[in-house]
Scaffold this motif. Structure first.
Motif, PDB file in Angstrom:
ATOM      1  N   UNK A 152      35.363  34.898  10.432  1.00  0.00           N
ATOM      2  CA  UNK A 152      36.261  34.404   9.383  1.00  0.00           C
ATOM      3  C   UNK A 152      36.810  33.026   9.706  1.00  0.00           C
ATOM      4  N   UNK A 153      37.208  32.821  10.971  1.00  0.00           N
ATOM      5  CA  UNK A 153      37.793  31.537  11.370  1.00  0.00           C
ATOM      6  C   UNK A 153      36.784  30.408  11.289  1.00  0.00           C
ATOM      7  N   UNK A 154      35.596  30.625  11.818  1.00  0.00           N
ATOM      8  CA  UNK A 154      34.620  29.535  11.821  1.00  0.00           C
ATOM      9  C   UNK A 154      34.079  29.293  10.417  1.00  0.00           C
ATOM     10  N   UNK A 155      34.019  30.331   9.586  1.00  0.00           N
ATOM     11  CA  UNK A 155      33.602  30.145   8.190  1.00  0.00           C
ATOM     12  C   UNK A 155      34.626  29.291   7.449  1.00  0.00           C
ATOM     13  N   UNK A 156      35.926  29.578   7.675  1.00  0.00           N
ATOM     14  CA  UNK A 156      36.985  28.775   7.066  1.00  0.00           C
ATOM     15  C   UNK A 156      36.925  27.336   7.568  1.00  0.00           C
ATOM     16  N   UNK A 157      36.663  27.174   8.867  1.00  0.00           N
ATOM     17  CA  UNK A 157      36.528  25.835   9.446  1.00  0.00           C
ATOM     18  C   UNK A 157      35.404  25.059   8.752  1.00  0.00           C
ATOM     19  N   UNK A 158      34.267  25.718   8.542  1.00  0.00           N
ATOM     20  CA  UNK A 158      33.124  25.060   7.899  1.00  0.00           C
ATOM     21  C   UNK A 158      33.447  24.683   6.454  1.00  0.00           C
ATOM     22  N   UNK A 159      34.132  25.575   5.742  1.00  0.00           N
ATOM     23  CA  UNK A 159      34.499  25.289   4.346  1.00  0.00           C
ATOM     24  C   UNK A 159      35.438  24.082   4.286  1.00  0.00           C
ATOM     25  N   UNK A 160      36.489  24.083   5.123  1.00  0.00           N
ATOM     26  CA  UNK A 160      37.426  22.965   5.149  1.00  0.00           C
ATOM     27  C   UNK A 160      36.721  21.672   5.542  1.00  0.00           C
ATOM     28  N   UNK A 161      35.812  21.778   6.518  1.00  0.00           N
ATOM     29  CA  UNK A 161      35.087  20.600   6.969  1.00  0.00           C
ATOM     30  C   UNK A 161      34.214  20.001   5.889  1.00  0.00           C
ATOM     31  N   UNK A 162      33.489  20.846   5.177  1.00  0.00           N
ATOM     32  CA  UNK A 162      32.618  20.366   4.098  1.00  0.00           C
ATOM     33  C   UNK A 162      33.451  19.730   2.985  1.00  0.00           C
ATOM     34  N   UNK A 163      34.592  20.349   2.639  1.00  0.00           N
ATOM     35  CA  UNK A 163      35.481  19.778   1.614  1.00  0.00           C
ATOM     36  C   UNK A 163      36.009  18.415   2.054  1.00  0.00           C
ATOM     37  N   UNK A 164      36.361  18.299   3.344  1.00  0.00           N
ATOM     38  CA  UNK A 164      36.869  17.019   3.852  1.00  0.00           C
ATOM     39  C   UNK A 164      35.778  15.952   3.847  1.00  0.00           C
ATOM     40  N   UNK A 165      34.567  16.328   4.217  1.00  0.00           N
ATOM     41  CA  UNK A 165      33.447  15.376   4.216  1.00  0.00           C
ATOM     42  C   UNK A 165      33.162  14.897   2.792  1.00  0.00           C
ATOM     43  N   UNK A 166      33.303  15.822   1.840  1.00  0.00           N
ATOM     44  CA  UNK A 166      33.058  15.475   0.429  1.00  0.00           C
ATOM     45  C   UNK A 166      34.230  14.700  -0.179  1.00  0.00           C
ATOM     46  N   UNK A 167      35.354  14.649   0.546  1.00  0.00           N
ATOM     47  CA  UNK A 167      36.514  13.911   0.062  1.00  0.00           C
ATOM     48  C   UNK A 167      37.335  14.635  -0.973  1.00  0.00           C
ATOM     49  N   UNK A 168      37.173  15.963  -1.057  1.00  0.00           N
ATOM     50  CA  UNK A 168      37.916  16.733  -2.066  1.00  0.00           C
ATOM     51  C   UNK A 168      39.029  17.579  -1.454  1.00  0.00           C
ATOM     52  N   UNK A 169      39.197  17.484  -0.125  1.00  0.00           N
ATOM     53  CA  UNK A 169      40.290  18.205   0.516  1.00  0.00           C
ATOM     54  C   UNK A 169      41.559  17.388   0.335  1.00  0.00           C
ATOM     55  N   UNK A 170      42.612  17.976  -0.236  1.00  0.00           N
ATOM     56  CA  UNK A 170      43.853  17.216  -0.475  1.00  0.00           C
ATOM     57  C   UNK A 170      44.362  16.521   0.782  1.00  0.00           C
ATOM     58  N   UNK A 171      44.712  15.258   0.638  1.00  0.00           N
ATOM     59  CA  UNK A 171      45.287  14.504   1.754  1.00  0.00           C
ATOM     60  C   UNK A 171      44.288  13.887   2.695  1.00  0.00           C
ATOM     61  N   UNK A 172      42.989  13.998   2.376  1.00  0.00           N
ATOM     62  CA  UNK A 172      41.967  13.414   3.248  1.00  0.00           C
ATOM     63  C   UNK A 172      41.035  12.521   2.439  1.00  0.00           C
ATOM     64  N   UNK A 173      40.452  11.553   3.129  1.00  0.00           N
ATOM     65  CA  UNK A 173      39.451  10.682   2.525  1.00  0.00           C
ATOM     66  C   UNK A 173      38.092  10.987   3.124  1.00  0.00           C
ATOM     67  N   UNK A 174      37.067  10.866   2.313  1.00  0.00           N
ATOM     68  CA  UNK A 174      35.709  11.113   2.805  1.00  0.00           C
ATOM     69  C   UNK A 174      35.379  10.108   3.908  1.00  0.00           C
ATOM     70  N   UNK A 175      34.940  10.576   5.100  1.00  0.00           N
ATOM     71  CA  UNK A 175      34.667   9.656   6.206  1.00  0.00           C
ATOM     72  C   UNK A 175      33.356   8.901   6.068  1.00  0.00           C
ATOM     73  N   UNK A 176      32.486   9.384   5.166  1.00  0.00           N
ATOM     74  CA  UNK A 176      31.171   8.755   5.049  1.00  0.00           C
ATOM     75  C   UNK A 176      30.393   8.904   6.347  1.00  0.00           C
ATOM     76  N   UNK A 177      29.706   7.831   6.755  1.00  0.00           N
ATOM     77  CA  UNK A 177      28.904   7.883   7.990  1.00  0.00           C
ATOM     78  C   UNK A 177      29.528   7.029   9.094  1.00  0.00           C
ATOM     79  N   UNK A 178      30.800   6.688   8.937  1.00  0.00           N
ATOM     80  CA  UNK A 178      31.456   5.796   9.905  1.00  0.00           C
ATOM     81  C   UNK A 178      31.406   6.338  11.330  1.00  0.00           C
ATOM     82  N   UNK A 179      31.592   7.653  11.487  1.00  0.00           N
ATOM     83  CA  UNK A 179      31.610   8.240  12.823  1.00  0.00           C
ATOM     84  C   UNK A 179      30.211   8.548  13.361  1.00  0.00           C
ATOM     85  N   UNK A 180      29.195   8.327  12.524  1.00  0.00           N
ATOM     86  CA  UNK A 180      27.820   8.641  12.929  1.00  0.00           C
ATOM     87  C   UNK A 180      27.014   7.398  13.285  1.00  0.00           C
ATOM     88  N   UNK A 181      27.613   6.220  13.125  1.00  0.00           N
ATOM     89  CA  UNK A 181      26.853   4.975  13.309  1.00  0.00           C
ATOM     90  C   UNK A 181      26.371   4.800  14.749  1.00  0.00           C
TER      91      UNK A 181
END
Length: 463
Positions: free
Chosen positions: A171-200
């Motif tokens: 349950x915990x890691x599933x919730x982590x993955x859901x929150x992470x995907x929402x944050x990456x997509x930029x739809x998690x409230x209070x966060x901006x989509x990081x794009x590929x900045x951390x992957x360069x």
């Protein structure tokens, strides 16, 4: 002489008229398989891998994950055909000879007992951080008593603990993955989509960093073998093993590779928090979710306690199976209420001795012990691959109906897996720290194999 064909519900192993119980239900086995993938190594050890490999840790976990999938498929094929609490040790004895079963089984037993102590230390460190001033050894002793008692009572108690531990971890890691995907997509409230900045900076330390990350990822997968040990005490061993192995691919891909991808996309790989706090806590804190980091620390604690529980269980059953096959002191196979209680106590006590050594002799005896178990999991995987290579032809010839689970593209992928293991050994030989582990593990394995071979010869002479 071929082993008897397994029925739908395989008869329990026998020792002196008594037998292991079949107290694990299918729901227990399903969650042990699911939660067993989410081990302490994923939560605790992955930070160092990210620090070394950077975003390429995703490649490292993918490569090692593919190897683990092949190993699990091979082990599943043999365990479905011959369910046994001895798992790969029993298969190695059947395929290669008693010396191989002796070496594989007792080396894994030493690994599990030591791991019990290490996980107890990790869990105690977390709790003493919450309650400053309390001695860590006291918490380890408390955890050891709880899980030793759980395993002494009945196998269903182990199953219940692991069921709820696994439910929380999944349950915990599933919730982590859901929150992470929402944050990456930029739809998690209070966060901006990081794009590929951390992957360069994908390979910040070049190929050497990737190699270190690969070695770290390989050993994070340890513990997947428990489900094939537990299956022997389930209501339907063959179905349990088949189900666990067939779903291993998506579980590894989702929980390991998926979560690593989320972490390195959201958090800079060189953030100090990734190592000091752990990648999951660091990610949730980075997202600014109130209390989420502290909650993840609770999940890490649960993962460590779950691993303690599973390793006490696994160690006791491996020891029981070895002695049941004439490979150790008979007292360890004494059963009471369907539980090898002497084996449970012995494994727990040895685990606590490892904890005491970490305080009393951290720079010599404890360090030697850690080096001895450093590459045991790879040795076990080699025994699994060689055993499958030999047993598959025998099963096809003598009992083809036992092939409920089949290794993919046999024998090609078995040889590919062996080549992969050889490559990991070669990579370990390149690094100073892991090279020492190779020497110590190789020495221990050689000694155990020698003792096993001598015992095999003596038994052959005495008839």
């Amino acid at each position: 002489m071929p082993a008897p064909e397994p029925t739908t519900k395989t008869p329990p192993q026998q020792q002196g008229g008594a037998s292991l119980s079949h107290g694990l239900k299918q729901r227990h086995l399903s969650m042990i398989a699911l939660g067993g993938v989410i081990g302490a190594g994923l939560f605790v050890g992955s930070g160092a891998g990210i620090a070394a490999a950077g975003p390429s840790i995703v490649i490292a976990y993918t490569v090692s994950g593919l190897l683990v999938m092949l190993v699990m498929r091979m082990l599943g094929e043999m365990s479905a055909a011959y369910p046994s609490s001895g798992s790969f040790s029993a298969h190695a004895e059947r395929a290669i000879g008693p010396w191989a079963g002796f070496a594989a089984g007792w080396s894994f037993w030493i690994l599990l007992c030591t791991a019990v102590g290490l996980e107890g230390i990790g869990a105690a460190h977390i709790v003493s951080g919450w309650l400053p001033g309390t001695p860590e050894w006291l918490w380890v002793a408390l955890f050891m008593v709880v899980f030793c008692g759980t395993n002494l009572a009945a196998v269903k108690n182990f199953g219940e603990f692991e069921f709820w531990f696994a439910t929380l971890k999944v349950g915990a890691i599933s919730l982590f993955l859901v929150l992470g995907v929402l944050a990456i997509a930029g739809v998690l409230p209070g966060t901006d989509a990081p794009g590929t900045a951390n992957l360069s900076d994908f390979l910040p330390h070049g190929s050497n960093g990737l190699i270190i990350g690969l070695l770290a990822s390989v050993f994070a997968y340890g513990g997947l073998e428990t489900v094939t040990i537990a299956a022997a005490e389930s209501e339907n061993p063959v179905r349990g093993v088949a189900s666990a192995v067939r779903t291993a691919m998506w579980r590894i891909a989702l929980f390991y590779i998926g979560s690593m991808a989320v972490v390195v996309t959201l958090v800079p790989w060189n953030s100090g928090a990734v190592v000091s706090e752990g990648p999951y806590v660091a990610t949730l804190d980075h997202l600014g979710i109130p209390g989420a980091g502290r909650l993840m620390n609770v999940v890490v604690l649960v993962a460590l306690l779950s691993a303690m529980n599973a390793n006490i269980y696994g160690a006791s059953r491996i020891a029981y199976s070895l002695v049941d096959r004439g490979q150790g002191p008979k007292v360890l196979a004494k059963l009471s209420g369907g539980v090898p209680r002497v084996a449970v106590l012995t494994s727990s006590v040895l685990g606590f001795v490892c904890v005491l050594l970490s305080y009393w002799r951290p720079n010599d005896i404890f360090k030697w012990l850690l080096n001895m178990i450093g590459a045991v999991i790879l040795v076990v995987w080699i025994f699994i691959a060689v055993s499958q290579l030999l047993l598959r032809r025998r099963i096809e010839r003598e009992s083809p109906e036992k092939l409920v689970v089949r290794m993919w593209a046999f024998p090609v992928l078995t040889w590919v897996a062996l080549a992969g293991m050889a490559a990991i050994f070669a990579l370990m030989a390149r690094e100073a720290d892991t090279r020492v582990q190779l020497y110590f593990t190789g020495g221990m394995t050689a000694v155990l194999a020698g003792v096993g071979y001598a015992r095999q010869k003596m038994r052959a002479k005495t008839g």
